[in-house]
Design an enzyme around this catalytic site. Structure first.
Site, PDB file in Angstrom:
ATOM      1  N   SER A 119     -43.218 -95.811 -22.961  1.00  0.00           N
ATOM      2  CA  SER A 119     -44.176 -94.736 -23.241  1.00  0.00           C
ATOM      3  C   SER A 119     -44.894 -94.220 -22.003  1.00  0.00           C
ATOM      4  O   SER A 119     -45.470 -93.149 -22.034  1.00  0.00           O
ATOM      5  CB  SER A 119     -45.225 -95.226 -24.243  1.00  0.00           C
ATOM      6  OG  SER A 119     -45.912 -96.347 -23.723  1.00  0.00           O
ATOM      7  N   ASP A 132     -56.071 -94.111 -25.630  1.00  0.00           N
ATOM      8  CA  ASP A 132     -55.951 -94.586 -27.014  1.00  0.00           C
ATOM      9  C   ASP A 132     -56.014 -96.114 -27.135  1.00  0.00           C
ATOM     10  O   ASP A 132     -55.676 -96.658 -28.176  1.00  0.00           O
ATOM     11  CB  ASP A 132     -54.640 -94.075 -27.631  1.00  0.00           C
ATOM     12  CG  ASP A 132     -53.408 -94.581 -26.874  1.00  0.00           C
ATOM     13  OD1 ASP A 132     -53.578 -95.359 -25.913  1.00  0.00           O
ATOM     14  OD2 ASP A 132     -52.284 -94.209 -27.245  1.00  0.00           O
ATOM     15  N   HIS A 137     -52.628 -96.439 -23.726  1.00  0.00           N
ATOM     16  CA  HIS A 137     -52.233 -95.436 -22.732  1.00  0.00           C
ATOM     17  C   HIS A 137     -53.454 -94.797 -22.096  1.00  0.00           C
ATOM     18  O   HIS A 137     -54.550 -94.850 -22.647  1.00  0.00           O
ATOM     19  CB  HIS A 137     -51.358 -94.387 -23.408  1.00  0.00           C
ATOM     20  CG  HIS A 137     -50.229 -94.981 -24.177  1.00  0.00           C
ATOM     21  ND1 HIS A 137     -50.266 -95.148 -25.540  1.00  0.00           N
ATOM     22  CD2 HIS A 137     -49.049 -95.511 -23.763  1.00  0.00           C
ATOM     23  CE1 HIS A 137     -49.152 -95.726 -25.948  1.00  0.00           C
ATOM     24  NE2 HIS A 137     -48.394 -95.978 -24.890  1.00  0.00           N
TER      25      HIS A 137
END
Ligand code: NAG
Ligand code: NAG
Ligand code: NAG
Length: 387
Positions: free
Chosen positions: A42, A348, A351
């Site tokens: 990610s 979040d 991240h």
């Protein structure tokens, strides 16, 4: 006329010498590389999980609003409020944003990837799901491990770059971004409260990264950037799930010491292996990207960089001291988003915000957090104008 043609001829000779020399760095020109080929999770996914999920009719909170909203007007599958490190890297090299490999037509029929292709999938691990399962580790997001991503690359080569010799050239002229990958191999068990045996598990993860690098070098790779792990002990998710009165906290940052030491252990082992690879392949540029310290610099004094809401509390989340709540994750309606994401390091709980990624990209590719230094091989300048 004569002097002009002779200077043209010498220019040609210089160009040919540079094409033939072992490095791919050109003397002049805005771009050192004709494309970026990216593998990872990610931290670098620019849309693969989003496409895979839509094909298999799955949904994940990271694919929903408000992800992406501060740069794109919708979620692009990037796990942030805007751009990622790879986006700033592409920009700084004068390349377009790197498109995800998986597109509307699935993983076949590769489209125009001449200036870059991104195989990174949010949630991906360095080790195959089957290997993780033997250790009781389940990946709930994707089976697109590093090996699977490399297989996609190999299968799509003919449609991306043509015949074998053209593909060797294409790979040699590309910057290969190898990660960050491996973080999720640890995230899944640790956030699930499982104990992992560092001494046996970390070398396994590193080996998978190193063997992928070896294969790419065999395929003609000339320049690879290999990021280490971020200081996960500073992430809101880890602080929320692993924090306790008996845990040691770094007095300067508030981060969990044990988990940051774990990330450093992975990074040390990775660098050791990279040193060995450099000895085996002295003509290949193998660049370690120190994500850990590039980020730690920010965690140590967030206010100095404009992060007035600090390093640890998430901008988007469902409450709690770090605004991370695993039953009200960012993207779900039970979570809410802050007004000024640029004043937060953490987006979040896992991240980072676009503002933090931009600063880290700057630390890496303009500053001293790459070994050997990236900007001595390829001077990038766009950060100063876009910061
Ligand atoms: C991963 O593969 C296994 C076995 O093929 C499958 O059961 C599972 O649903 C897959 N997981 C994901 C997230 O696609
Ligand atoms: C590969 O394709 C290029 C055209 O893109 C051609 O010039 C070259 O001869 C081909 N090489 C081989 C080995 O077929
Ligand atoms: C976490 O989210 C759940 C579901 O929305 C909520 O019931 C709970 O109160 C939240 N916890 C905290 C600490 O905010």
């Amino acid at each position: 006329m004569a002097s002009r043609s002779s200077s043209l001829a010498s220019l040609l000779v210089i160009m040919i010498l540079h094409l033939w020399s072992n490095t791919v760095f050109y003397v002049t020109g805005s771009s050192c590389f004709t494309s970026i080929i990216s593998f990872g999770d990610s931290l670098a996914d620019t849309g693969n999980l989003k496409q895979l999920a839509s094909i298999s009719d799955q949904q994940f909170p990271v694919l929903l609003s408000p992800y992406g909203e501060n740069f794109y007007d919708h979620s692009t599958g990037r796990c942030s409020n805007g751009r990622l490190i790879i986006d700033f890297l592409a920009e700084s090299l004068g390349l377009p944003l790197i498109p995800p490999f998986v597109h509307e037509k699935g993983i076949d029929n590769a489209i125009a990837f001449g200036q870059g292709v991104n195989f990174a999938v949010a949630g991906a691990t360095a080790l195959d799901s089957s290997v993780l399962e033997t250790r009781g580790i389940v990946n709930p997001m994707t089976n697109a491990s590093l090996r699977v991503q490399l297989e996609w690359f190999k299968h799509s080569l003919p449609s991306i770059c043509g015949n074998a010799s053209d593909c060797r050239k294409f790979i040699g002229n590309s910057l290969i971004l190898m990660g960050e990958i491996g973080g999720n191999d640890y995230n899944y068990p640790i956030l699930d409260g499982k104990l992992i045996n560092e001494d046996s598990f970390v070398p396994l993860v590193i080996d998978s990264i190193v063997s992928t690098i070896n294969e790419l070098i065999e395929m003609g790779a000339q320049t690879l950037v290999v990021p280490g792990n971020l200081p996960v002990g500073c992430s809101g998710a880890y602080l929320t799930i692993c924090g306790s009165e008996t845990e040691e906290y770094d007095p300067k940052t508030g981060c969990l010491v044990r988990l940051n030491e774990f990330a450093e252990y992975h990074n040390e082992l990775l660098q050791k292996k990279l040193n060995h690879l450099r000895e085996l392949h002295p003509n290949v540029n193998i660049i370690y990207a120190d994500y850990y310290n590039a980020a730690m610099q920010i965690y140590r004094s967030p206010e100095k960089y404009g992060f007035t809401n600090g390093g640890l509390k998430a901008c988007c989340g469902g409450g709690g001291p770090y605004n991370f709540n695993s039953s009200a994750e960012c993207g779900l309606t039970s979570a809410s988003v802050c007004d000024e994401p640029d004043t937060y390091v953490c987006w979040d709980g896992i991240h980072l915000t676009e503002a933090a990624y931009k600063l880290i990209a700057n630390n890496l590719f303009q500053g001293g957090y790459t070994t050997p230094q990236f900007n001595s091989l390829c001077p990038t300048s766009i950060f100063s104008s876009s910061m």
